[in-house]
Write a protein that holds these residues in place. Structure first.
Motif, PDB file in Angstrom:
ATOM      1  N   CYS A 190      40.153  15.733  11.884  1.00 19.72           N
ATOM      2  CA  CYS A 190      40.365  15.556  13.175  1.00 19.72           C
ATOM      3  C   CYS A 190      41.112  14.217  13.667  1.00 19.72           C
ATOM      4  O   CYS A 190      40.548  13.261  13.298  1.00 19.72           O
ATOM      5  CB  CYS A 190      38.798  15.570  14.182  1.00 19.72           C
ATOM      6  N   CYS A 237      38.168  11.940  15.557  1.00 19.84           N
ATOM      7  CA  CYS A 237      36.934  11.561  15.005  1.00 19.84           C
ATOM      8  C   CYS A 237      36.952  11.332  13.478  1.00 19.84           C
ATOM      9  O   CYS A 237      35.852  10.603  12.778  1.00 19.84           O
ATOM     10  CB  CYS A 237      35.752  12.042  15.631  1.00 19.84           C
ATOM     11  N   CYS A 292      37.292  21.055  15.248  1.00 14.61           N
ATOM     12  CA  CYS A 292      36.524  19.991  14.679  1.00 14.61           C
ATOM     13  C   CYS A 292      34.956  20.173  15.071  1.00 14.61           C
ATOM     14  O   CYS A 292      34.506  20.361  16.237  1.00 14.61           O
ATOM     15  CB  CYS A 292      37.059  18.665  15.530  1.00 14.61           C
ATOM     16  N   GLU A 340      33.051  17.624  17.373  1.00 16.20           N
ATOM     17  CA  GLU A 340      33.322  17.197  18.840  1.00 16.20           C
ATOM     18  C   GLU A 340      33.368  18.684  19.456  1.00 16.20           C
ATOM     19  O   GLU A 340      33.202  18.786  20.831  1.00 16.20           O
ATOM     20  CB  GLU A 340      34.712  16.581  19.153  1.00 16.20           C
TER      21      GLU A 340
HETATM   22 ZN   LIG Z   1      36.644  15.277  15.817  1.00 17.27          ZN
END
Ligand SMILES: [Zn+2]
Length: 107
Positions: free
Chosen positions: A82, A85, A102, A105
């Motif tokens: 991702c 993050c 992801c 998230e």
């Molecule tokens: Zn992420």
């Protein structure tokens, strides 16, 4: 409404005139919504975020020359992470299509 997974609903021609697979993944990633969630679990603010993200992703795709230019697209794959993050992207099948998201998230 209903128990359909949100990504399947995005891909459904009858609802929003055919959002493509890549555009659906981009929209769900931008909105931070898990593609496997069923539509009956979406709150009003989830829907607002999805709507906004779909519009933004569509405009960006038109401006930049196609849905393959989306921020998450190059990270869809077994070694993808991702870009927000750093979490390794996860693969799932929703509505018969491969989806990448992801898991940190997109909830
Ligand atoms: Zn992420």
């Amino acid at each position: 409404r209903g128990r359909t997974a949100v990504k399947a609903r995005l891909l459904d021609q009858s609802v929003i005139a055919g959002v493509g697979n890549l555009l659906a993944d981009e929209t769900l990633w931008q909105a931070r919504v898990d593609p496997r969630r069923t539509v009956d679990t979406l709150a009003r603010d989830d829907l607002t975020r999805l709507h906004r993200s779909l519009r933004r992703a569509t405009r960006a795709a038109i401006r930049d020359g196609g849905v393959h230019t989306g921020e998450i697209i190059e990270h869809r794959g077994p070694h993808g992470r991702c870009p927000r993050c750093g979490t390794p992207m996860r693969r799932a099948s929703v509505g018969g299509r491969t989806t990448w998201f992801c898991p940190t998230e997109q909830v």
